[in-house]
Design a protein around this motif. Structure first.
Motif, PDB file in Angstrom:
ATOM      1  N   GLY A 169      39.619  45.280  37.216  1.00  0.00           N
ATOM      2  CA  GLY A 169      39.537  44.251  36.191  1.00  0.00           C
ATOM      3  C   GLY A 169      38.908  44.770  34.924  1.00  0.00           C
ATOM      4  O   GLY A 169      39.257  44.360  33.823  1.00  0.00           O
ATOM      5  N   ALA A 188      40.647  46.469  31.414  1.00  0.00           N
ATOM      6  CA  ALA A 188      41.372  45.815  30.340  1.00  0.00           C
ATOM      7  C   ALA A 188      40.575  45.682  29.057  1.00  0.00           C
ATOM      8  O   ALA A 188      40.997  45.016  28.138  1.00  0.00           O
ATOM      9  N   GLN A 241      46.427  45.933  37.846  1.00  0.00           N
ATOM     10  CA  GLN A 241      45.644  45.793  36.623  1.00  0.00           C
ATOM     11  C   GLN A 241      45.865  46.992  35.704  1.00  0.00           C
ATOM     12  O   GLN A 241      45.941  46.857  34.484  1.00  0.00           O
ATOM     13  N   THR A 258      47.245  46.671  31.883  1.00  0.00           N
ATOM     14  CA  THR A 258      46.273  46.853  30.807  1.00  0.00           C
ATOM     15  C   THR A 258      46.208  48.254  30.226  1.00  0.00           C
ATOM     16  O   THR A 258      45.681  48.427  29.132  1.00  0.00           O
ATOM     17  N   GLY A 285      40.772  39.647  33.539  1.00  0.00           N
ATOM     18  CA  GLY A 285      40.225  40.294  34.726  1.00  0.00           C
ATOM     19  C   GLY A 285      38.778  40.697  34.545  1.00  0.00           C
ATOM     20  O   GLY A 285      37.958  40.526  35.447  1.00  0.00           O
ATOM     21  N   GLU A 309      49.325  41.398  36.061  1.00  0.00           N
ATOM     22  CA  GLU A 309      48.005  40.808  35.835  1.00  0.00           C
ATOM     23  C   GLU A 309      47.728  39.702  36.856  1.00  0.00           C
ATOM     24  O   GLU A 309      46.611  39.575  37.369  1.00  0.00           O
ATOM     25  N   ALA A 322      46.571  41.047  40.124  1.00  0.00           N
ATOM     26  CA  ALA A 322      45.217  41.583  40.050  1.00  0.00           C
ATOM     27  C   ALA A 322      44.165  40.484  39.979  1.00  0.00           C
ATOM     28  O   ALA A 322      43.168  40.508  40.702  1.00  0.00           O
ATOM     29  N   VAL A 323      44.387  39.520  39.099  1.00  0.00           N
ATOM     30  CA  VAL A 323      43.340  38.546  38.795  1.00  0.00           C
ATOM     31  C   VAL A 323      43.291  37.399  39.795  1.00  0.00           C
ATOM     32  O   VAL A 323      42.211  36.987  40.246  1.00  0.00           O
TER      33      VAL A 323
END
Length: 520
Positions: free
Chosen positions: A12, A15, A75, A79, A300, A350, A353-354
């Motif tokens: 996270g 980014a 991620q 990013t 993130g 994303e 990941a988040v």
């Protein structure tokens, strides 16, 4: 940090703006007009060609090891890898991608001594390892280290040897030491048990002009400190950390370490509950709250900061507590921010990941229904829904819902894709069956047999992550039968495996793993 969150959200922090301070999170990823020309590698011959190209063109080689389902890998894709500045810089090095589910990927993982997804390793044109970076390193630092590689950065082993002996180490090399992935070192530079002491000595030896590198080394030393070990830096360390936490700019520069290791650092400096620990936790929480609200960070990053605040609030509570005592405003923040992320995120990488990290944090905050609802609502939106199914299985397991846990684990394995991934998810299902339904011999034998059958059809199934998945199956079954029960099942599974092991050459490292699978 509690198990699981670092694996879910480690990347996270990747980014943060890439040399563009003040850029809002929504604008941090300009549309790419091209892409990185990754060389896909699944065998040693592919690696040999990539390194031959690097040597021939005098270019460093960047090896990225990852998997489709892995939240931190996603991620990175959301990013870093899609940024125009990274894409343009990639023309100056040979970019190699090893998909963990490619046929020979796990053998390559053993070759490079990598375990965790994702791992980024930078090599010199001559093939010497300059450094390795975990997923949580900021893009700016990735770019700096790539630039150092382009400029002829020295191998990390040589840099460390000079630093330990008191020889001259330049500013870039101190930064290389500070940003080295010590967590994924795999004992190449130092045994894990000696890491905290080494990092503490490096922090003390770092010259005053390199204060940020010294601070990062000290924070990582604290994060690696085990209970009972002396505090790196002694009595001066706690006020130094407090000063860092109060400094918005300084704490922003150390954001990834603070976010990922906040509870570990607090525990190292104040191991016992009391006024000292309370004051340190409050100071850390304030710094994390600033990061959570920092508009220059990605979603993130912001949620990682909030997750760390939850971990801090649980610091002295039982780790297995289903409903921890947390401040009501903090719990509401978790619920609100998770909902906002779910509404705002449109990029599939994303989201993988988040949202997975948000669901974990909701559960950690005791919001189990919200965690389950978020995961179930995102099953159809995920390119790897089996990862979310595993989380749903974990939630059900924690809540004592055995049938629900087994149902989700079974679905996760059924939907999983990729040879290494299927072995890992199959091992998880076997483990759940052994723990939650030990009397169900039929299901356990059937599932374990299918996992072994899939392994027998794969080349390299007894390397690296795949090997650990199979060892997990073997150890769980050995424990299940340790009291003399289920011997007939074990015998049939051993008979199924025996010809597979027999075909492996004696010199092949896989053979020992295969032969020892049911020995506990």
């Amino acid at each position: 940090m509690r198990p699981g969150l670092r694996g879910l959200m480690a990347a996270g922090v990747l980014a943060a703006s890439l040399g563009l301070p003040g850029l809002p999170a929504q604008a941090a990823n300009p549309p790419a007009t091209s892409s990185v020309a990754w060389l896909e590698a699944s065998a040693q011959a592919d690696i040999d060609r990539a390194f031959a190209q690097g040597k021939g063109e005098n270019k460093p080689v960047l090896v990225y090891w990852g998997a489709k389902w892995c939240p931190p890998c996603n991620q990175l894709k959301a990013t870093l890898f899609n940024r125009q500045d990274f894409i343009e810089r990639s023309r100056s090095f040979v970019a190699v991608h090893i998909d963990g589910d490619a046929p020979g990927a796990q053998k390559l993982g053993a070759h490079f001594k990598v375990r965790g997804y994702p791992t980024l390793i930078l090599f010199s044109p001559q093939g010497q390892e300059i450094t390795r970076l975990p997923g949580e390193a900021e893009p700016t630092q990735v770019m700096n280290l790539l630039q150092q590689g382009l400029a002829g950065g020295r191998p990390i082993k040589a840099v460390l040897a000079d630093a330990r002996s008191g020889k001259a180490v330049n500013a870039n090399e101190w930064r290389t030491l500070a940003f080295y992935s010590w967590d994924t070192d795999e004992a190449q530079l130092v045994p894990a048990a000696e890491r905290a002491a080494l990092l503490g000595r490096l922090a003390a030896a770092c010259p005053p002009a390199e204060a940020d590198s010294a601070t990062r080394l000290l924070l990582k030393a604290l994060a690696a400190t085990e209970p009972g070990q002396p505090v790196p830096g002694g009595a001066a360390t706690e006020p130094r950390v407090r000063q860092l936490l109060a400094d918005a700019a300084a704490s922003r520069r150390q954001m990834d370490v603070l976010v990922n290791y906040a509870p570990d650092i607090a525990r190292a400096l104040a191991p016992k509950a009391g006024p000292a620990q309370t004051a340190l936790v409050q100071a850390t929480d304030a710094a994390l709250a600033r990061l959570q609200g920092d508009a220059t960070l990605s979603r993130g990053d912001q949620f990682s900061a909030l997750s760390a605040r939850v971990d801090l609030a649980r610091l002295d509570q039982p780790e297995d507590s289903l409903h921890p005592k947390l401040p009501k405003p903090l719990v509401q923040e978790v619920k609100t921010l998770a909902g906002r992320m779910d509404r705002e995120i449109t990029d599939g990488f994303e989201r993988q990941a988040v949202i997975t990290g948000a669901a974990h944090t909701l559960a950690s905050a005791g919001l189990w229904q919200d965690s389950n609802a978020l995961l179930e609502a995102n099953l159809a939106k995920s390119h790897s829904p089996y990862y979310l199914m595993s989380q749903l299985g974990g939630n059900a397991r924690r809540l004592g819902d055995k049938p629900g846990a087994l149902r989700w684990y079974g679905q996760a394995w059924d939907k999983s894709v990729g040879p290494a991934t299927r072995l890992q998810w199959g091992a998880n299902y076997v483990s759940a069956l052994v723990e939650l339904a030990p009397q169900d011999e039929g299901s356990i034998e059937k599932t374990a047999g299918k996992v072994l059958a899939e392994a027998s059809a794969q080349d390299g199934a007894f390397y690296e992550r795949s090997a650990r998945s199979l060892q997990k199956v073997g150890s769980q079954l050995a424990k299940w039968s340790s009291q003399g029960h289920h011997q007939a099942v074990i015998g049939r599974l051993q008979a199924q495996l025996a010809p597979v092991c027999a075909k492996l050459p004696a010199a092949d490292g896989q053979k020992a793993t295969c032969d020892g699978l049911f020995k506990g």
